[in-house]
Write a protein that holds these residues in place. Structure first.
Motif, PDB file in Angstrom:
ATOM      1  N   ASP A 192       0.822  -1.220   0.000  1.00 32.94           N
ATOM      2  CA  ASP A 192       0.000   0.000   0.000  1.00 32.94           C
ATOM      3  C   ASP A 192       0.846   1.255   0.000  1.00 32.94           C
ATOM      4  OD1 ASP A 192       0.912  -0.604   2.567  1.00 32.94           O
ATOM      5  OD2 ASP A 192      -0.952  -0.016   3.569  1.00 32.94           O
ATOM      6  N   LYS A 193       1.839   1.301   0.854  1.00 38.22           N
ATOM      7  CA  LYS A 193       2.676   2.501   0.957  1.00 38.22           C
ATOM      8  C   LYS A 193       3.505   2.724  -0.311  1.00 38.22           C
ATOM      9  CE  LYS A 193       3.023   2.821   6.005  1.00 38.22           C
ATOM     10  NZ  LYS A 193       1.904   1.887   6.265  1.00 38.22           N
ATOM     11  N   LYS A 194       3.926   1.639  -0.930  1.00 33.43           N
ATOM     12  CA  LYS A 194       4.709   1.778  -2.161  1.00 33.43           C
ATOM     13  C   LYS A 194       3.869   2.402  -3.274  1.00 33.43           C
ATOM     14  CE  LYS A 194       7.835  -2.083  -1.171  1.00 33.43           C
ATOM     15  NZ  LYS A 194       8.217  -3.482  -1.487  1.00 33.43           N
ATOM     16  N   PHE A 195       2.670   1.882  -3.475  1.00 30.01           N
ATOM     17  CA  PHE A 195       1.826   2.425  -4.542  1.00 30.01           C
ATOM     18  C   PHE A 195       1.348   3.841  -4.207  1.00 30.01           C
ATOM     19  CE2 PHE A 195       1.800  -1.785  -6.340  1.00 30.01           C
ATOM     20  CZ  PHE A 195       1.527  -1.584  -7.688  1.00 30.01           C
ATOM     21  N   LEU A 203      -6.766   1.038  -1.883  1.00 31.56           N
ATOM     22  CA  LEU A 203      -7.793   0.494  -1.002  1.00 31.56           C
ATOM     23  C   LEU A 203      -7.397  -0.930  -0.622  1.00 31.56           C
ATOM     24  CD1 LEU A 203     -10.871   1.609  -3.153  1.00 31.56           C
ATOM     25  CD2 LEU A 203     -10.008   2.755  -1.101  1.00 31.56           C
ATOM     26  N   LYS A 204      -7.745  -1.319   0.598  1.00 32.03           N
ATOM     27  CA  LYS A 204      -7.428  -2.678   1.063  1.00 32.03           C
ATOM     28  C   LYS A 204      -8.725  -3.369   1.468  1.00 32.03           C
ATOM     29  CE  LYS A 204      -3.685  -3.020   3.649  1.00 32.03           C
ATOM     30  NZ  LYS A 204      -2.713  -2.781   4.760  1.00 32.03           N
ATOM     31  N   ILE A 205      -8.936  -4.592   0.942  1.00 34.52           N
ATOM     32  CA  ILE A 205     -10.182  -5.294   1.202  1.00 34.52           C
ATOM     33  C   ILE A 205      -9.948  -6.790   1.402  1.00 34.52           C
ATOM     34  CG2 ILE A 205     -11.513  -3.668  -0.214  1.00 34.52           C
ATOM     35  CD1 ILE A 205     -11.635  -5.925  -2.359  1.00 34.52           C
ATOM     36  N   ASP A 206     -11.001  -7.470   1.853  1.00 33.70           N
ATOM     37  CA  ASP A 206     -11.057  -8.927   1.840  1.00 33.70           C
ATOM     38  C   ASP A 206     -11.515  -9.321   0.432  1.00 33.70           C
ATOM     39  OD1 ASP A 206     -11.857 -11.593   1.923  1.00 33.70           O
ATOM     40  OD2 ASP A 206     -12.808 -11.451   3.880  1.00 33.70           O
ATOM     41  N   LYS A 224     -10.640  11.069  -8.792  1.00 30.70           N
ATOM     42  CA  LYS A 224     -10.222  11.803  -9.982  1.00 30.70           C
ATOM     43  C   LYS A 224      -8.706  11.982 -10.013  1.00 30.70           C
ATOM     44  CE  LYS A 224     -14.464  12.215 -11.254  1.00 30.70           C
ATOM     45  NZ  LYS A 224     -14.953  11.326 -12.348  1.00 30.70           N
ATOM     46  N   ASP A 225      -8.144  11.850 -11.195  1.00 25.14           N
ATOM     47  CA  ASP A 225      -6.728  12.126 -11.473  1.00 25.14           C
ATOM     48  C   ASP A 225      -5.752  11.129 -10.865  1.00 25.14           C
ATOM     49  OD1 ASP A 225      -7.472  14.361 -12.936  1.00 25.14           O
ATOM     50  OD2 ASP A 225      -7.361  15.686 -11.195  1.00 25.14           O
ATOM     51  N   LYS A 226      -6.260   9.990 -10.368  1.00 25.71           N
ATOM     52  CA  LYS A 226      -5.378   8.948  -9.844  1.00 25.71           C
ATOM     53  C   LYS A 226      -5.894   7.573 -10.251  1.00 25.71           C
ATOM     54  CE  LYS A 226      -3.547  10.958  -5.527  1.00 25.71           C
ATOM     55  NZ  LYS A 226      -3.407  10.703  -4.079  1.00 25.71           N
ATOM     56  N   PRO A 227      -4.976   6.651 -10.609  1.00 27.57           N
ATOM     57  CA  PRO A 227      -5.400   5.261 -10.789  1.00 27.57           C
ATOM     58  C   PRO A 227      -5.663   4.654  -9.413  1.00 27.57           C
ATOM     59  CG  PRO A 227      -3.020   5.420 -11.012  1.00 27.57           C
ATOM     60  CD  PRO A 227      -3.528   6.829 -10.845  1.00 27.57           C
ATOM     61  N   THR A 228      -6.462   3.605  -9.362  1.00 27.24           N
ATOM     62  CA  THR A 228      -6.785   2.971  -8.088  1.00 27.24           C
ATOM     63  C   THR A 228      -6.227   1.550  -8.036  1.00 27.24           C
ATOM     64  OG1 THR A 228      -8.799   4.237  -7.655  1.00 27.24           O
ATOM     65  CG2 THR A 228      -8.662   2.067  -6.651  1.00 27.24           C
TER      66      THR A 228
END
Length: 270
Positions: A192-195, A203-206, A224-228
């Protein structure tokens, strides 16, 4: 929600059947991604099985290209080609080979297999949509062992630079790869921190919880303006007790006794 769970269970049965009949394939990392592909293909993605090359369709890239059993089972269940084709998996002259072929399989948007390249291709698709003023979205599924590849991080940098907010990437984070645990082979944490440092919305999920998957997908569309990036914590071999969390099932096909035992746990006969 019951229908989604039943669909994921059906995909698991087909994964076992296909790899057993072929006596080869990759069941472990396919079983871990059933809920993700069910959510994408049966609710989220704008697609038309009768018109697989529809220009305005959403795109999906299986970056972890060896996990074709889950992709093929999904495409057949969604109606892109007859389910009878699944019995030809990895057979001579079958269109369903070990890695996906965009030229020969309806519903496959990109031929993949060489790990790490899928994210770069997904970037190209998302950037193309931006340049053509199209509103389709691009989704990709990446393995957690796969992110040990350098090209993943080059692609991550590019996606953030071009503000590809129409790109959503799932990491199938089951913690295992072909030769062991990620943390022992080449530690990938903290993902998570790297990306986030590369400029992504994370986002972190099960990855087996449909509510969390759908919620994350909805949130990704608001950014907006960011990949997820959706880090989906999953279980390799999910649903089959003797396969769960076992690296040995990364690329091992079940024999008849193992396949029948798996079917019994999933509900049904081989």
């Amino acid at each position: 929600m019951k229908d989604f769970k039943e669909t994921a269970n059906t995909l698991r049965k087909e994964i076992i059947r296909m790899t057993h009949e072929a006596k080869s394939g990759h069941p472990g990392g396919s079983l871990s991604a059933c809920e993700i592909l069910t959510a994408l293909y049966f609710k989220e993605m704008k697609i038309d099985p009768k018109n697989p090359k529809w220009d305005d369709r959403d795109r999906f890239v299986l970056s972890k290209g060896h996990a074709t059993p889950v992709l093929y089972a999904t495409l057949a269940e969604r109606g892109f080609f007859p389910k009878e084709e699944l019995s030809k998996f990895r057979k001579i002259n079958s269109m369903l080979q070990g890695h996906p072929d965009m030229k020969g399989i309806p519903g496959v948007d990109m031929s993949t297999g060489s790990l790490g390249q899928g994210l770069a291709v997904a970037n190209g698709m998302a950037l193309s949509a931006k340049l053509d003023n199209k509103d389709y979205r691009v989704y990709a599924l990446v393995g957690d062992g796969e992110i040990q590849e350098g090209i993943i991080w080059e692609a991550a940098m590019l996606a953030a630079h071009y503000k590809l907010d129409n790109l959503t990437v799932f990491i199938d984070h089951n913690g295992l790869q072909i030769d062991g645990f990620n943390k022992d082979v080449m530690n990938v944490e903290p993902i998570d921190k790297k990306f986030e440092a590369f400029g992504w919305n994370v986002l972190k999920i099960d990855g087996h919880d449909f509510d969390q998957i759908f919620d994350a997908l909805e949130k990704s569309k608001q950014v907006k303006d960011k990949p997820t990036l959706i880090i989906a914590r999953t279980v390799k071999g999910k649903g089959i007790s003797f396969m769960e969390n076992q690296a040995s099932w990364h690329g091992t096909a079940p024999n008849v006794e193992q396949a029948q035992k798996a079917f019994t746990e999933l509900g049904g006969e081989l």
